[in-house]
Design a protein around this motif. Structure first.
Motif, PDB file in Angstrom:
ATOM      1  N   ILE A  90       0.853  -1.191   0.000  1.00  0.00           N
ATOM      2  CA  ILE A  90       0.000   0.000   0.000  1.00  0.00           C
ATOM      3  C   ILE A  90       0.881   1.230   0.000  1.00  0.00           C
ATOM      4  O   ILE A  90       1.547   1.523   1.000  1.00  0.00           O
ATOM      5  CB  ILE A  90      -0.894   0.045   1.259  1.00  0.00           C
ATOM      6  N   PRO A  94       8.683   6.424  -1.190  1.00  0.00           N
ATOM      7  CA  PRO A  94      10.008   5.810  -1.289  1.00  0.00           C
ATOM      8  C   PRO A  94      10.072   4.432  -0.625  1.00  0.00           C
ATOM      9  O   PRO A  94      10.692   3.512  -1.164  1.00  0.00           O
ATOM     10  CB  PRO A  94      10.910   6.813  -0.572  1.00  0.00           C
ATOM     11  N   CYS A  95       9.409   4.271   0.513  1.00  0.00           N
ATOM     12  CA  CYS A  95       9.540   2.995   1.223  1.00  0.00           C
ATOM     13  C   CYS A  95       8.678   1.886   0.615  1.00  0.00           C
ATOM     14  O   CYS A  95       9.092   0.726   0.591  1.00  0.00           O
ATOM     15  CB  CYS A  95       9.248   3.186   2.705  1.00  0.00           C
ATOM     16  N   GLY A  96       7.503   2.233   0.115  1.00  0.00           N
ATOM     17  CA  GLY A  96       6.692   1.224  -0.581  1.00  0.00           C
ATOM     18  C   GLY A  96       7.453   0.694  -1.785  1.00  0.00           C
ATOM     19  O   GLY A  96       7.530  -0.515  -2.020  1.00  0.00           O
ATOM     20  N   ARG A 116      -2.406   8.348  -5.111  1.00  0.00           N
ATOM     21  CA  ARG A 116      -2.192   9.591  -5.863  1.00  0.00           C
ATOM     22  C   ARG A 116      -1.987   9.318  -7.344  1.00  0.00           C
ATOM     23  O   ARG A 116      -1.618   8.212  -7.733  1.00  0.00           O
ATOM     24  CB  ARG A 116      -0.940  10.300  -5.356  1.00  0.00           C
ATOM     25  N   ARG A 121       5.985  15.896  -4.441  1.00  0.00           N
ATOM     26  CA  ARG A 121       6.631  16.487  -3.261  1.00  0.00           C
ATOM     27  C   ARG A 121       8.008  17.050  -3.593  1.00  0.00           C
ATOM     28  O   ARG A 121       8.938  16.313  -3.870  1.00  0.00           O
ATOM     29  CB  ARG A 121       6.726  15.451  -2.144  1.00  0.00           C
ATOM     30  N   ILE A 157      11.961  14.378  -2.766  1.00  0.00           N
ATOM     31  CA  ILE A 157      11.163  13.167  -2.585  1.00  0.00           C
ATOM     32  C   ILE A 157      10.648  12.682  -3.944  1.00  0.00           C
ATOM     33  O   ILE A 157      10.690  11.493  -4.255  1.00  0.00           O
ATOM     34  CB  ILE A 157       9.981  13.437  -1.608  1.00  0.00           C
ATOM     35  N   GLN A 161      11.334   9.046  -5.655  1.00  0.00           N
ATOM     36  CA  GLN A 161      10.244   8.139  -6.037  1.00  0.00           C
ATOM     37  C   GLN A 161      10.350   7.736  -7.502  1.00  0.00           C
ATOM     38  O   GLN A 161      10.106   6.594  -7.870  1.00  0.00           O
ATOM     39  CB  GLN A 161       8.889   8.819  -5.803  1.00  0.00           C
ATOM     40  N   GLY A 221       2.648   5.766   4.618  1.00  0.00           N
ATOM     41  CA  GLY A 221       3.066   7.034   5.220  1.00  0.00           C
ATOM     42  C   GLY A 221       2.444   7.240   6.577  1.00  0.00           C
ATOM     43  O   GLY A 221       1.844   6.346   7.164  1.00  0.00           O
ATOM     44  N   THR A 243       8.306  24.019   6.248  1.00  0.00           N
ATOM     45  CA  THR A 243       9.093  23.719   5.051  1.00  0.00           C
ATOM     46  C   THR A 243       8.761  24.753   3.986  1.00  0.00           C
ATOM     47  O   THR A 243       7.638  25.241   3.906  1.00  0.00           O
ATOM     48  CB  THR A 243       8.771  22.325   4.479  1.00  0.00           C
ATOM     49  N   PHE A 366       4.018  22.086   9.946  1.00  0.00           N
ATOM     50  CA  PHE A 366       3.663  20.763  10.467  1.00  0.00           C
ATOM     51  C   PHE A 366       3.936  20.698  11.965  1.00  0.00           C
ATOM     52  O   PHE A 366       4.872  21.317  12.455  1.00  0.00           O
ATOM     53  CB  PHE A 366       4.503  19.675   9.802  1.00  0.00           C
ATOM     54  N   VAL A 393       6.192  -0.603   6.921  1.00  0.00           N
ATOM     55  CA  VAL A 393       7.507  -0.046   6.581  1.00  0.00           C
ATOM     56  C   VAL A 393       7.419   1.475   6.465  1.00  0.00           C
ATOM     57  O   VAL A 393       6.356   2.019   6.167  1.00  0.00           O
ATOM     58  CB  VAL A 393       8.073  -0.619   5.252  1.00  0.00           C
ATOM     59  N   GLY A 407      14.443  10.267   8.468  1.00  0.00           N
ATOM     60  CA  GLY A 407      13.278   9.541   7.952  1.00  0.00           C
ATOM     61  C   GLY A 407      13.558   8.468   6.942  1.00  0.00           C
ATOM     62  O   GLY A 407      13.264   7.301   7.149  1.00  0.00           O
ATOM     63  N   CYS A 408      14.137   8.872   5.831  1.00  0.00           N
ATOM     64  CA  CYS A 408      14.234   7.950   4.726  1.00  0.00           C
ATOM     65  C   CYS A 408      15.204   6.813   5.034  1.00  0.00           C
ATOM     66  O   CYS A 408      14.980   5.675   4.637  1.00  0.00           O
ATOM     67  CB  CYS A 408      14.672   8.748   3.521  1.00  0.00           C
TER      68      CYS A 408
HETATM   69  P1  FAD Z   1       5.318   8.409   2.078  1.00  0.00           P
HETATM   70  O1  FAD Z   1       6.434   9.004   1.339  1.00  0.00           O
HETATM   71  O2  FAD Z   1       4.438   9.310   2.848  1.00  0.00           O
HETATM   72  O3  FAD Z   1       4.466   7.571   1.043  1.00  0.00           O
HETATM   73  C1  FAD Z   1       3.233   6.989   1.350  1.00  0.00           C
HETATM   74  C2  FAD Z   1       2.460   6.822   0.063  1.00  0.00           C
HETATM   75  O4  FAD Z   1       1.286   6.055   0.320  1.00  0.00           O
HETATM   76  C3  FAD Z   1       1.999   8.152  -0.484  1.00  0.00           C
HETATM   77  O5  FAD Z   1       2.386   8.259  -1.837  1.00  0.00           O
HETATM   78  C4  FAD Z   1       0.485   8.104  -0.319  1.00  0.00           C
HETATM   79  O6  FAD Z   1      -0.189   8.775  -1.346  1.00  0.00           O
HETATM   80  C5  FAD Z   1       0.208   6.610  -0.373  1.00  0.00           C
HETATM   81  N1  FAD Z   1      -1.010   6.186   0.316  1.00  0.00           N
HETATM   82  C6  FAD Z   1      -1.439   6.570   1.545  1.00  0.00           C
HETATM   83  N2  FAD Z   1      -2.575   5.944   1.850  1.00  0.00           N
HETATM   84  C7  FAD Z   1      -2.872   5.137   0.811  1.00  0.00           C
HETATM   85  C8  FAD Z   1      -3.936   4.231   0.543  1.00  0.00           C
HETATM   86  N3  FAD Z   1      -4.910   4.026   1.424  1.00  0.00           N
HETATM   87  N4  FAD Z   1      -3.939   3.579  -0.630  1.00  0.00           N
HETATM   88  C9  FAD Z   1      -2.951   3.775  -1.536  1.00  0.00           C
HETATM   89  N5  FAD Z   1      -1.917   4.608  -1.323  1.00  0.00           N
HETATM   90  C10 FAD Z   1      -1.885   5.289  -0.174  1.00  0.00           C
HETATM   91  N6  FAD Z   1      10.724  14.091   5.258  1.00  0.00           N
HETATM   92  C11 FAD Z   1      11.816  14.856   5.423  1.00  0.00           C
HETATM   93  O7  FAD Z   1      12.847  14.335   5.864  1.00  0.00           O
HETATM   94  N7  FAD Z   1      11.820  16.183   5.095  1.00  0.00           N
HETATM   95  C12 FAD Z   1      10.707  16.787   4.584  1.00  0.00           C
HETATM   96  O8  FAD Z   1      10.702  17.982   4.333  1.00  0.00           O
HETATM   97  C13 FAD Z   1       9.545  16.012   4.385  1.00  0.00           C
HETATM   98  N8  FAD Z   1       8.431  16.558   3.877  1.00  0.00           N
HETATM   99  C14 FAD Z   1       7.320  15.782   3.716  1.00  0.00           C
HETATM  100  C15 FAD Z   1       6.179  16.381   3.220  1.00  0.00           C
HETATM  101  C16 FAD Z   1       5.017  15.648   3.081  1.00  0.00           C
HETATM  102  C17 FAD Z   1       3.782  16.319   2.553  1.00  0.00           C
HETATM  103  C18 FAD Z   1       5.009  14.262   3.442  1.00  0.00           C
HETATM  104  C19 FAD Z   1       3.762  13.427   3.291  1.00  0.00           C
HETATM  105  C20 FAD Z   1       6.155  13.673   3.939  1.00  0.00           C
HETATM  106  C21 FAD Z   1       7.317  14.422   4.090  1.00  0.00           C
HETATM  107  N9  FAD Z   1       8.484  13.869   4.605  1.00  0.00           N
HETATM  108  C22 FAD Z   1       9.595  14.640   4.753  1.00  0.00           C
HETATM  109  C23 FAD Z   1       8.556  12.460   5.004  1.00  0.00           C
HETATM  110  C24 FAD Z   1       9.188  11.664   3.897  1.00  0.00           C
HETATM  111  O9  FAD Z   1       8.498  11.935   2.720  1.00  0.00           O
HETATM  112  C25 FAD Z   1       9.151  10.196   4.230  1.00  0.00           C
HETATM  113  O10 FAD Z   1       9.923   9.950   5.378  1.00  0.00           O
HETATM  114  C26 FAD Z   1       9.683   9.349   3.096  1.00  0.00           C
HETATM  115  O11 FAD Z   1       9.029   9.706   1.925  1.00  0.00           O
HETATM  116  C27 FAD Z   1       9.462   7.868   3.327  1.00  0.00           C
HETATM  117  O12 FAD Z   1       8.124   7.660   3.595  1.00  0.00           O
HETATM  118  P2  FAD Z   1       7.178   6.493   3.160  1.00  0.00           P
HETATM  119  O13 FAD Z   1       7.495   5.919   1.834  1.00  0.00           O
HETATM  120  O14 FAD Z   1       7.066   5.606   4.313  1.00  0.00           O
HETATM  121  O15 FAD Z   1       5.790   7.297   3.077  1.00  0.00           O
END
Ligand code: FAD
Length: 628
Positions: A90, A94-96, A116, A121, A157, A161, A221, A243, A366, A393, A407-408
């Motif tokens: 889901i 980046p982590c998915g 999305r 971003r 970001i 991605q 996320g 930010t 935030f 994750v 974070g990443c």
């Molecule tokens: P995310 O990058 O948040 O990805 C989660 C994905 O899951 C998103 O694309 C979302 O659309 C999708 N999703 C959510 N729910 C569902 C669902 N029900 N069905 C399908 N898809 C879904 N980190 C920093 O270090 N500096 C920053 O300035 C910073 N700014 C950020 C700004 C925003 C708006 C966000 C959301 C995050 C930010 N982060 C920032 C955090 C950083 O993006 C994450 O640490 C990094 O991207 C790894 O996160 P992730 O892949 O776990 O989650």
């Protein structure tokens, strides 16, 4: 011979795919490529070799050699380690995407759903050295020539991605945009067709609604849509992060401006004093990265946001405090611009805002006052003979504090650890509880990781946690401690797999196998006395009243697991509380069901002797033979 028209077209499309920079165009060119080559995304062993044989350009070959090198890690077993598994992920953050790549390399069939339709971003992520090395090994530079050139250790970001999306797709991962995960659907009651786990997605007519899988990763996320994972909250002091992204026109004047890396400035109090004196802006820290945009992230003190008119009313509740109705948006833009201007010594010639997802100036505020982490990283559910392994994750597992840039990197570690869990399950050598216990053992380390305490040999990183965490103990959590993470509808199965004698025989001291043997109450009493001997305030003379105020039980737990109880803080008069604390820990961490509640204990004059003996016998069973 001369290339066929199809392969010439494919080579062309491949070039466009490599250069594509939006979600839509990457997917569009990829689907075109699959059409021309008559390929369907599926597991790596049937997809990737065909793709590789048909794309032979210099660039393609350079990529394949990187992919081949990664795929040759022993842990993937030539793409056969998990070739019978189907994974749903889901979120294409980046982590998915990073975990999709790993599951694909393990040989599973992998589907990613992303709600999305755009990767939008601008914000910039700080990358730890191992992440840079990891991405270079995946061919990041082939897709984005400027990737971490020179001393650069960050990336937007969106760009990150994009790189990961291309790698995932070329290895055969299937990615669906504009598809939202709503909920998990249990296998139907009628099992004639042996239908397993599915997801309810929207739109409801999307074919992925029919996809059956046995591994599910929540990578959605911060928000967290996957049920069954409790979250714990860390409330710190008020922390408001802002930010801001400004357009980078890549002029010479812009090129000369110095970045502000996070760590250096946190200690520079003089700078913050001058900033405050000159502008009234009071910050705790500020980071500036020159990337595709000029990106700033800062932690601002509330009073200065109020003084500068950004926050309208000083409200106690942080959510209300930062609610859009209480924020003067144009004052916020001014605040961010002024901070950016001062901290770069007024050297950035034009501070024009880049636009965000909604086409508005990309400035956001935030709240990091309370941050969440999942209590557990994994669980397993079994219904009607179908097992589902679920894991979290990235941000949904452990929320990062952006200004420190953790974070990443921790996110990627969690991707590797989750993929390792899938591999452990497929190895056939471990029971489900052992797999979950191993995953939880590794998760315990995550929040403490830093670039310094990880292994320095980045090129040797694999899925194997031992290659990354120098001090890992994969048995820190034992299988019987994770019984609650395995939810099954098959009572006989539950007995079988949750009975510590059957699953943990390797883990536990052998003598624990005598668990059901009768323990003479006198032996038990002697044992209890011994446990509390070093606790001056505790005296055990019998099995009933000596345990009344709960502190004796707490002392026994504390002796073995001082991390679970703050013993010094216990007061003899808090009878119900002390007992409940002990009951909860014994149930949660050691799988011993309580025989009463703390309040019931407080109400009774003398606890029931037989119940106490039975309860204490189980505690004896858990701890005897353990080293305190
Ligand atoms: P995310 O990058 O948040 O990805 C989660 C994905 O899951 C998103 O694309 C979302 O659309 C999708 N999703 C959510 N729910 C569902 C669902 N029900 N069905 C399908 N898809 C879904 N980190 C920093 O270090 N500096 C920053 O300035 C910073 N700014 C950020 C700004 C925003 C708006 C966000 C959301 C995050 C930010 N982060 C920032 C955090 C950083 O993006 C994450 O640490 C990094 O991207 C790894 O996160 P992730 O892949 O776990 O989650």
């Amino acid at each position: 011979g001369a290339p066929s028209p199809d392969s010439a077209a494919a080579a062309d499309i491949f070039e466009q795919l490599c250069a594509a920079s939006t979600f839509k165009s990457v997917l569009y060119h990829y689907r075109q490529l699959c059409d021309v080559l008559r390929l369907k995304p599926t597991n790596i062993r049937s997809f990737y070799p065909k793709l590789k044989s048909k794309l032979r350009s210099w660039k393609a070959q350079a990529l394949w050699s990187k992919f081949d090198k990664r795929a040759s890690h022993k842990c993937y077993n030539h793409g056969k380690a998990c070739s019978n598994n189907k994974v749903l992920i889901i979120g294409a953050g980046p982590c998915g995407l990073r975990s999709a790549i790993e599951c694909q390399l393990l040989g599973a069939k992998v589907v990613v759903v992303e709600k999305r339709d755009r990767l939008s971003r601008n914000n910039v992520l700080h990358l730890w050295p191992f992440v840079i090395s990891d991405l270079k090994q995946l061919g990041a530079k082939k897709f984005y020539g400027k990737f971490c050139a020179g001393a650069i250790d960050h990336i937007s970001i969106r760009q990150l991605q994009c790189i990961l999306l291309k790698v995932a797709l070329l290895l055969g991962v299937e990615v669906f945009e504009s598809v939202t995960f709503e909920e998990l659907v249990e296998p139907p009651a009628d099992q004639e067709e042996k239908i397993g786990w599915r997801a309810r997605l929207s739109p409801p007519d999307h074919p992925a609604n029919q996809y059956e899988f046995d591994v599910l990763f929540g990578a959605d996320g911060k928000r967290n849509t996957l049920h069954g994972f409790k979250r714990k909250e860390f409330r710190g002091k008020l922390a408001i992060a802002i930010t801001a992204n400004f357009i980078n026109k890549r002029t010479e004047a812009e090129a000369r401006v110095q970045e502000i890396s996070g760590v250096a400035f946190i200690f520079n109090q003089k700078f913050f004093k001058e900033l405050y004196a000159a502008t009234g802006i009071d910050l705790e820290n500020i980071v500036y990265y020159k990337d595709e945009t000029h990106y700033f992230v800062m932690t601002a003190k509330k009073h200065s946001l109020i003084d500068k008119g950004v926050i309208i009313n000083d409200l106690a509740d942080t959510q209300q405090l930062l609610h859009s109705s209480n924020v003067n948006r144009s004052a916020l833009l001014d605040y961010a611009r002024e901070a950016a201007d001062f901290s770069t010594n007024y050297q950035l010639p034009h501070l024009d805002f880049a636009v965000n997802h909604y086409g508005k100036p990309d400035v956001a505020m935030f709240d990091f006052t309370s941050m969440f982490a999942a209590e557990n990283a994994s669980r397993m559910v079994e219904r009607k003979g179908h097992k589902l392994l679920a894991g979290l994750v990235g941000d949904t597992l452990l929320e990062p504090f952006w200004p420190t840039g953790s974070g990443c990197a921790r996110g990627f570690l969690s991707c590797f650890d989750a993929a390792w869990m899938v591999r452990s399950l497929c190895s056939g050598k471990m029971t489900p509880l052992e797999v979950l216990a191993e995953r939880e053992s590794i998760y315990r380390l995550l929040a403490q990781t830093t670039p310094e305490n990880l292994s320095k040999d980045h090129l040797s990183y694999t899925l194997d946690p031992a290659s990354r965490y120098p001090t890992i103990n994969v048995r820190a959590v034992l299988p019987f401690q994770v019984r609650t993470l395995f939810d099954t509808d098959d009572p006989s199965h539950l007995e079988e797999v949750t009975n510590p004698h059957l699953v943990n025989s390797d883990d536990l001291p052998k003598k624990r196998k005598r668990r059901d043997s009768f323990i003479h109450p006198d032996t038990l009493l002697v044992w209890c006395k011994k446990q509390v001997a070093l606790y001056d305030s505790i005296h055990v003379d019998n099995m009933t009243t000596s345990f009344k105020d709960g502190r004796a039980l707490c002392a026994i737990i504390h002796r073995y697991r001082p991390d679970l109880i703050d013993f010094e803080a216990l007061r003899p008069e808090d009878v119900a509380q002390n007992n409940q604390l002990a009951y909860d820990i014994l149930e949660r961490d050691f799988g011993i069901p309580p025989v009463m509640t703390g309040a019931e204990m407080a109400e009774c004059e003398v606890p029931d002797k037989l119940s106490m003996i039975s309860y204490l016998s189980q505690i004896y069973d858990v701890f005897r033979g353990e080293i305190p």
